[in-house]
Design a protein around this motif. Structure first.
Motif, mmCIF file in Angstrom:
data_model
loop_
_atom_site.group_PDB
_atom_site.id
_atom_site.type_symbol
_atom_site.label_atom_id
_atom_site.label_comp_id
_atom_site.label_asym_id
_atom_site.label_seq_id
_atom_site.Cartn_x
_atom_site.Cartn_y
_atom_site.Cartn_z
ATOM 1 N N LEU A 111 -13.057 17.276 -0.283
ATOM 2 C CA LEU A 111 -13.927 16.127 -0.032
ATOM 3 C C LEU A 111 -13.202 14.960 0.625
ATOM 4 N N GLY A 112 -12.098 15.203 1.268
ATOM 5 C CA GLY A 112 -11.408 14.113 1.935
ATOM 6 C C GLY A 112 -10.386 14.626 2.917
ATOM 7 N N ARG A 113 -10.138 13.846 3.970
ATOM 8 C CA ARG A 113 -9.149 14.189 4.988
ATOM 9 C C ARG A 113 -8.386 12.917 5.347
ATOM 10 N N THR A 114 -7.082 13.060 5.575
ATOM 11 C CA THR A 114 -6.270 11.924 6.000
ATOM 12 C C THR A 114 -5.254 12.384 7.026
ATOM 13 N N ALA A 115 -5.096 11.609 8.098
ATOM 14 C CA ALA A 115 -4.085 11.899 9.113
ATOM 15 C C ALA A 115 -3.316 10.631 9.439
ATOM 16 N N LEU A 116 -2.064 10.812 9.832
ATOM 17 C CA LEU A 116 -1.223 9.707 10.286
ATOM 18 C C LEU A 116 -0.992 9.870 11.780
ATOM 19 N N LEU A 117 -1.362 8.853 12.558
ATOM 20 C CA LEU A 117 -1.262 8.902 14.014
ATOM 21 C C LEU A 117 -0.163 7.963 14.505
ATOM 22 N N SER A 118 0.681 8.458 15.393
ATOM 23 C CA SER A 118 1.723 7.641 16.019
ATOM 24 C C SER A 118 1.659 7.823 17.530
ATOM 25 N N GLY A 119 2.048 6.796 18.272
ATOM 26 C CA GLY A 119 2.053 6.905 19.721
ATOM 27 C C GLY A 119 2.339 5.571 20.382
ATOM 28 N N VAL A 120 2.657 5.625 21.666
ATOM 29 C CA VAL A 120 2.905 4.423 22.467
ATOM 30 C C VAL A 120 1.922 4.423 23.630
ATOM 31 N N TYR A 121 1.192 3.325 23.794
ATOM 32 C CA TYR A 121 0.124 3.212 24.795
ATOM 33 C C TYR A 121 0.451 2.021 25.691
ATOM 34 N N THR A 153 0.796 -0.996 11.984
ATOM 35 C CA THR A 153 0.785 -0.060 10.877
ATOM 36 C C THR A 153 -0.444 -0.370 10.037
ATOM 37 N N GLY A 154 -0.760 0.483 9.087
ATOM 38 C CA GLY A 154 -1.950 0.278 8.268
ATOM 39 C C GLY A 154 -2.883 1.442 8.457
ATOM 40 N N GLY A 155 -4.181 1.178 8.581
ATOM 41 C CA GLY A 155 -5.096 2.289 8.765
ATOM 42 C C GLY A 155 -6.538 1.876 8.770
ATOM 43 N N LEU A 156 -7.422 2.881 8.821
ATOM 44 C CA LEU A 156 -8.853 2.649 8.787
ATOM 45 C C LEU A 156 -9.513 3.760 7.989
ATOM 46 N N SER A 157 -10.667 3.433 7.414
ATOM 47 C CA SER A 157 -11.472 4.405 6.694
ATOM 48 C C SER A 157 -12.725 4.658 7.509
ATOM 49 N N ALA A 158 -13.015 5.920 7.794
ATOM 50 C CA ALA A 158 -14.081 6.283 8.724
ATOM 51 C C ALA A 158 -15.354 6.699 7.983
ATOM 52 N N PRO A 159 -16.366 5.829 7.945
ATOM 53 C CA PRO A 159 -17.641 6.187 7.313
ATOM 54 C C PRO A 159 -18.544 6.902 8.315
ATOM 55 N N GLU A 212 -8.454 7.828 7.611
ATOM 56 C CA GLU A 212 -8.949 8.453 6.391
ATOM 57 C C GLU A 212 -10.419 8.825 6.536
ATOM 58 N N PHE A 213 -10.771 10.035 6.110
ATOM 59 C CA PHE A 213 -12.152 10.513 6.080
ATOM 60 C C PHE A 213 -12.537 10.735 4.607
ATOM 61 N N PRO A 214 -12.965 9.708 3.893
ATOM 62 C CA PRO A 214 -13.292 9.883 2.476
ATOM 63 C C PRO A 214 -14.547 10.728 2.302
ATOM 64 N N ASN A 215 -14.517 11.641 1.338
ATOM 65 C CA ASN A 215 -15.667 12.500 1.033
ATOM 66 C C ASN A 215 -16.169 13.262 2.248
ATOM 67 N N CYS A 216 -15.239 13.696 3.089
ATOM 68 C CA CYS A 216 -15.598 14.472 4.284
ATOM 69 C C CYS A 216 -15.345 15.942 4.012
ATOM 70 N N GLY A 217 -16.405 16.726 3.922
ATOM 71 C CA GLY A 217 -16.264 18.160 3.793
ATOM 72 C C GLY A 217 -16.254 18.806 5.166
ATOM 73 N N GLY A 218 -15.939 20.099 5.223
ATOM 74 C CA GLY A 218 -15.925 20.775 6.504
ATOM 75 C C GLY A 218 -14.764 20.316 7.359
ATOM 76 N N TYR A 219 -14.980 20.263 8.677
ATOM 77 C CA TYR A 219 -13.916 19.926 9.608
ATOM 78 C C TYR A 219 -13.995 18.459 10.013
ATOM 79 N N ALA A 220 -12.826 17.822 10.110
ATOM 80 C CA ALA A 220 -12.725 16.466 10.624
ATOM 81 C C ALA A 220 -11.842 16.496 11.863
ATOM 82 N N SER A 221 -12.154 15.671 12.846
ATOM 83 C CA SER A 221 -11.405 15.647 14.084
ATOM 84 C C SER A 221 -11.317 14.221 14.600
ATOM 85 N N ALA A 222 -10.273 13.936 15.371
ATOM 86 C CA ALA A 222 -10.087 12.591 15.913
ATOM 87 C C ALA A 222 -9.272 12.672 17.194
#
Length: 219
Positions: A75-85, A131-137, A169-179
């Motif tokens: 019921l949840g997914r979390t990823a850490l993203l790094s990069g230079v833009y 740094t930090g993050g976001l929660s995706a509803p 963060e994808f709280p309570n996300c079932g199945g596949y999550a993508s970003a």
């Protein structure tokens, strides 16, 4: 002096984000992520104006790491993203560099409220480190573009935004999550945003360029 509606630009960006839904590949079958961070492809894009104005975009050193969750309840997914833009503007052209995360979830996550715990650290020019993050509803099958941060770029200069282990963060996300990451530059000669009437002003061509990152699955 040419005038452009900033509100109109935002609407156009939203339409572009929706058009990229298919590229996320929601619902595709794929295995769980590896234990180490996975490198993502670099990218480059350039746009030119009618009077020789130019804005270039680079996406470099990007990677994502799927965080293993303590509760294996699906019921949840979390990823850490790094990069230079990075963007580079031609002589006399100034503008704004923006970064987003385009995120989607396959299964019902209704009732989730958004939260943001991002902390912005301004480093020596020309870079911004975040740094930090976001929660995706997200609702079932929905894809949404979330604003991460932006940076003003001086005329004829280069500027960069660096993400370091930025949490998605994808709280309570079932199945596949993508970003995927999205980086955008808006620029012109004499580029300026008037906060009072929400109007962008500039001379010559209004340059807009959007560079999409490689989609990744969050296991």
């Amino acid at each position: 002096m040419s005038k452009f509606s900033k509100l109109g630009l935002r609407r156009a960006a939203g339409a572009t984000a929706l058009a990229a839904v298919a590229a996320l590949g929601l619902g595709s079958t794929i295995g769980t992520g590896a234990a180490d961070a996975k490198p993502l492809r670099d990218g480059f894009k350039s746009v030119s104006g009618i009077d020789g104005e130019k804005a270039s975009l680079w996406r470099q050193h990007e990677s994502q790491f799927s965080v293993k969750r303590v509760a294996y309840n699906g019921l949840g997914r979390t990823a850490l993203l790094s990069g230079v833009y990075t963007t580079k503007l031609s002589k006399d052209v100034n503008g704004n560099l923006q970064t987003y995360v385009l995120a989607g979830c396959q299964v019902d996550v209704s009732g989730i409220s958004a939260s943001s715990a991002a902390s912005l650290l301004i480093k020596a020019e020309p870079s911004v480190s975040l740094t930090g993050g976001l929660s995706a509803p997200l609702r079932p099958g929905e894809v949404t573009a979330y604003t991460v941060t932006d940076k003003d770029i001086a005329a004829g200069k280069a500027g960069a935004i660096q993400l370091s282990n930025f949490e998605i963060e994808f709280p309570n996300c079932g199945g596949y999550a993508s970003a995927r990451s999205v980086v955008k530059v808006i620029a012109a000669k004499g580029f300026e945003i008037n906060g009072d009437d929400d109007v962008v002003t500039g001379e010559g061509t209004l340059l807009q360029s959007t560079l999409y990152g490689q989609p990744f699955f969050v296991s």
